[in-house]
Design an enzyme around this catalytic site. Structure first.
Site, PDB file in Angstrom:
ATOM      1  N   ALA A  58       0.860  -1.188   0.000  1.00 17.76           N
ATOM      2  CA  ALA A  58       0.000   0.000   0.000  1.00 17.76           C
ATOM      3  C   ALA A  58       0.895   1.236   0.000  1.00 17.76           C
ATOM      4  O   ALA A  58       1.670   1.458   0.939  1.00 17.76           O
ATOM      5  CB  ALA A  58      -0.887  -0.015   1.244  1.00 17.76           C
ATOM      6  N   TYR A 183      -9.666   0.525   4.876  1.00 17.02           N
ATOM      7  CA  TYR A 183      -8.995   1.790   4.589  1.00 17.02           C
ATOM      8  C   TYR A 183      -9.983   2.713   3.879  1.00 17.02           C
ATOM      9  O   TYR A 183     -11.149   2.345   3.656  1.00 17.02           O
ATOM     10  CB  TYR A 183      -7.703   1.531   3.803  1.00 17.02           C
ATOM     11  CG  TYR A 183      -6.743   0.698   4.624  1.00 17.02           C
ATOM     12  CD1 TYR A 183      -6.251   1.180   5.845  1.00 17.02           C
ATOM     13  CD2 TYR A 183      -6.366  -0.583   4.239  1.00 17.02           C
ATOM     14  CE1 TYR A 183      -5.402   0.411   6.643  1.00 17.02           C
ATOM     15  CE2 TYR A 183      -5.512  -1.362   5.024  1.00 17.02           C
ATOM     16  CZ  TYR A 183      -5.041  -0.857   6.231  1.00 17.02           C
ATOM     17  OH  TYR A 183      -4.218  -1.624   7.013  1.00 17.02           O
ATOM     18  N   ARG A 231      -8.471  -3.620  -5.581  1.00 13.76           N
ATOM     19  CA  ARG A 231      -8.644  -4.597  -4.498  1.00 13.76           C
ATOM     20  C   ARG A 231      -9.826  -4.175  -3.641  1.00 13.76           C
ATOM     21  O   ARG A 231      -9.887  -3.035  -3.179  1.00 13.76           O
ATOM     22  CB  ARG A 231      -7.377  -4.690  -3.649  1.00 13.76           C
ATOM     23  CG  ARG A 231      -7.567  -5.567  -2.422  1.00 13.76           C
ATOM     24  CD  ARG A 231      -6.278  -5.950  -1.754  1.00 13.76           C
ATOM     25  NE  ARG A 231      -5.714  -7.154  -2.372  1.00 13.76           N
ATOM     26  CZ  ARG A 231      -4.900  -8.000  -1.745  1.00 13.76           C
ATOM     27  NH1 ARG A 231      -4.527  -7.778  -0.499  1.00 13.76           N
ATOM     28  NH2 ARG A 231      -4.433  -9.067  -2.353  1.00 13.76           N
ATOM     29  N   LEU A 302      -4.388 -17.553   1.667  1.00 14.11           N
ATOM     30  CA  LEU A 302      -4.035 -18.937   1.974  1.00 14.11           C
ATOM     31  C   LEU A 302      -4.052 -19.832   0.737  1.00 14.11           C
ATOM     32  O   LEU A 302      -4.613 -20.928   0.760  1.00 14.11           O
ATOM     33  CB  LEU A 302      -4.917 -19.479   3.093  1.00 14.11           C
ATOM     34  CG  LEU A 302      -4.548 -18.937   4.484  1.00 14.11           C
ATOM     35  CD1 LEU A 302      -5.491 -19.469   5.546  1.00 14.11           C
ATOM     36  CD2 LEU A 302      -3.110 -19.277   4.849  1.00 14.11           C
TER      37      LEU A 302
HETATM   38  C1  LIG Z   1       2.989  -8.427   6.119  1.00 17.61           C
HETATM   39  C2  LIG Z   1       1.712  -8.202   5.373  1.00 17.61           C
HETATM   40  C3  LIG Z   1       1.430  -6.940   4.883  1.00 17.61           C
HETATM   41  C4  LIG Z   1       0.260  -6.718   4.130  1.00 17.61           C
HETATM   42  N1  LIG Z   1       0.049  -5.490   3.554  1.00 17.61           N
HETATM   43  C5  LIG Z   1      -0.969  -5.318   2.684  1.00 17.61           C
HETATM   44  C6  LIG Z   1      -1.074  -4.141   1.898  1.00 17.61           C
HETATM   45  O1  LIG Z   1      -0.222  -3.266   1.936  1.00 17.61           O
HETATM   46  N2  LIG Z   1      -2.143  -4.039   1.063  1.00 17.61           N
HETATM   47  C7  LIG Z   1      -3.093  -5.032   0.957  1.00 17.61           C
HETATM   48  O2  LIG Z   1      -4.045  -4.879   0.192  1.00 17.61           O
HETATM   49  N3  LIG Z   1      -2.984  -6.167   1.662  1.00 17.61           N
HETATM   50  C8  LIG Z   1      -1.937  -6.351   2.487  1.00 17.61           C
HETATM   51  N4  LIG Z   1      -1.779  -7.558   3.135  1.00 17.61           N
HETATM   52  C9  LIG Z   1      -2.688  -8.664   2.809  1.00 17.61           C
HETATM   53  C10 LIG Z   1      -2.081  -9.541   1.699  1.00 17.61           C
HETATM   54  O3  LIG Z   1      -1.979  -8.825   0.480  1.00 17.61           O
HETATM   55  C11 LIG Z   1      -2.921 -10.812   1.463  1.00 17.61           C
HETATM   56  O4  LIG Z   1      -4.187 -10.420   0.994  1.00 17.61           O
HETATM   57  C12 LIG Z   1      -3.077 -11.642   2.728  1.00 17.61           C
HETATM   58  O5  LIG Z   1      -1.828 -11.814   3.368  1.00 17.61           O
HETATM   59  C13 LIG Z   1      -3.681 -13.024   2.416  1.00 17.61           C
HETATM   60  O6  LIG Z   1      -2.891 -13.719   1.483  1.00 17.61           O
HETATM   61  P1  LIG Z   1      -1.826 -14.861   1.954  1.00 17.61           P
HETATM   62  O7  LIG Z   1      -2.606 -15.876   2.747  1.00 17.61           O
HETATM   63  O8  LIG Z   1      -1.288 -15.411   0.649  1.00 17.61           O
HETATM   64  O9  LIG Z   1      -0.765 -14.195   2.772  1.00 17.61           O
HETATM   65  C14 LIG Z   1      -0.644  -7.773   3.919  1.00 17.61           C
HETATM   66  C15 LIG Z   1      -0.366  -9.038   4.457  1.00 17.61           C
HETATM   67  C16 LIG Z   1       0.793  -9.267   5.156  1.00 17.61           C
HETATM   68  C17 LIG Z   1       1.094 -10.645   5.672  1.00 17.61           C
END
Ligand SMILES: Cc1cc2nc3c(=O)[nH]c(=O)nc-3n(C[C@H](O)[C@H](O)[C@H](O)COP(=O)(O)O)c2cc1C
Length: 355
Positions: A58, A183, A231, A302
């Site tokens: 972001a 947000y 998103r 996930l």
């Molecule tokens: C460390 C971290 C930072 C994240 N920062 C953002 C972000 O900046 N913008 C956003 O839309 N989602 C953010 N997310 C959510 C991820 O983009 C993602 O949707 C979420 O982790 C689920 O996917 P995953 O299970 O593959 O990790 C963040 C997730 C993590 C773990």
């Protein structure tokens, strides 16, 4: 033939495969919002690993839109110069660089997750007064926002558009609008957080207005050839909140506003939501929006196994798979997955002898 490792063309840009890196805040920028060596290594390693689309964390369109004082931004010419070497490397290594343009709204000015303190950062420690649809804080520990008036809303729309133009100057080939996770844009969408009585609140059309104005302004700023993704939080997971039915309507309107793909995440508007987290738990949201709104979607949440990701694309549940934490654990996931799925990994020449 692997569906996951087939190209996807969005307007004038072709992604080499359907594996995207989900946006992830790194809380590692300076107080000026400039990306650092950390961002360079973090993003560029995933390009070397074979990711087709890399979405930055972001990245705030205005300073007060940062989640933490350590977030990246794109509100000045200095940001353009700082992002350019990163986007150049990503493109040189076959990845399409995308920026997630964001405004944190009433969730701005908060501590990094690993800070000892929680909640809002005070002015004395580099914090600021956030803005939001109203003047209620997200939770009592967060800072109390100032409610945006119509001039403030117009300035937000303009800031997204200006930042989108800067993104192109910085070498980004695609833009993602962040309208999820509680947000600013999601705060306007959700009836849980938008209690306004003016034209930006009330019924669903009023609550969607800001997000659609931003989408149209960003589309106008980037021209016809650049992909624009958005998103959304496809559901609040709360009775009386934003629903997947609302998301189907929003997705159709976003497409009409010039958005090419809806990245279907969820949650974030209510601290108390009971989210049924499990393998691929948000995939049905992407599938439903794709089916009922007729728009391209991205699935996230996930997704960790190559066969799981392959199946999502092959079954037509989503057009793109975004990986977050799994790519933190293994930047080379796409190349390993390609080998497993019978596609061709794209290891760089420098690493040839490792395979
Ligand atoms: C460390 C971290 C930072 C994240 N920062 C953002 C972000 O900046 N913008 C956003 O839309 N989602 C953010 N997310 C959510 C991820 O983009 C993602 O949707 C979420 O982790 C689920 O996917 P995953 O299970 O593959 O990790 C963040 C997730 C993590 C773990």
């Amino acid at each position: 033939m692997s569906a996951l490792f087939s190209p996807l063309t969005l307007r004038g840009v072709t992604l080499p495969n359907r594996v995207a890196m989900a946006p992830m805040c790194q809380y590692s920028a300076g107080p000026d919002g400039l990306p650092t060596d950390w961002h360079r290594v973090h993003l560029c390693s995933r390009a070397v690993g074979g990711v087709g689309l890399i979405v930055t964390e972001a990245t705030a369109v205005v300073p007060e839109g940062r989640i933490s004082p350590q977030d990246t931004g794109l509100w000045s010419g200095a940001h353009i110069d700082a992002w350019r070497p990163i986007t150049r490397f990503l493109a040189e290594h076959g990845a399409v660089p995308a920026v997630q343009l964001a405004h944190a709204g009433f969730k701005a000015s908060t501590h990094r997750p690993w800070d000892a303190e929680r909640g809002g950062v005070p002015d004395a420690e580099g914090g600021w007064t956030p803005v939001g649809p109203g003047s209620e804080p997200f939770v009592p520990e967060y800072r109390r926002p100032t409610a945006l008036d119509e001039r403030g809303i117009a300035a937000v729309v303009a800031a997204f558009a200006t930042a989108a133009g800067r993104a192109l100057d910085a070498g980004f080939a695609a833009v993602e609008i962040h309208a999820a996770h509680g947000y600013l844009l999601h705060e306007f969408l959700s009836p849980l957080t938008n209690h306004r009585a003016d034209g930006y609140g009330g019924d669903r059309a009023g609550r969607m207005r800001l997000t659609l104005e931003v989408a149209r302004a960003v589309r106008a700023a980037v021209g016809e050839d650049v992909p624009v993704l958005t998103r959304i939080s496809a559901t609040d997971w709360v009775e009386g909140g934003w629903t997947v039915e609302d998301s189907v309507v929003l997705a159709g309107e976003l497409a009409a506003a010039g958005v090419d793909l809806v990245d279907a995440s969820s949650g974030g508007a209510a601290a108390t939501a009971a989210i049924p987290v499990g393998p691929g738990y948000q995939v049905p949201l992407a599938a439903r929006i794709r089916r009922e709104a007729g728009v391209l979607t991205g699935a996230v949440g996930l997704i960790v196994e190559p066969e799981q990701a392959e199946q999502i694309v092959a079954a037509g549940e989503a057009d793109l798979v975004l990986l977050g934490r799994e790519l933190l654990r293994d930047p080379y996931w796409p190349n390993r997955a390609a080998a497993k799925l019978g596609a061709t990994p794209t290891w760089p020449n420098q690493y040839t002898r490792a395979h």
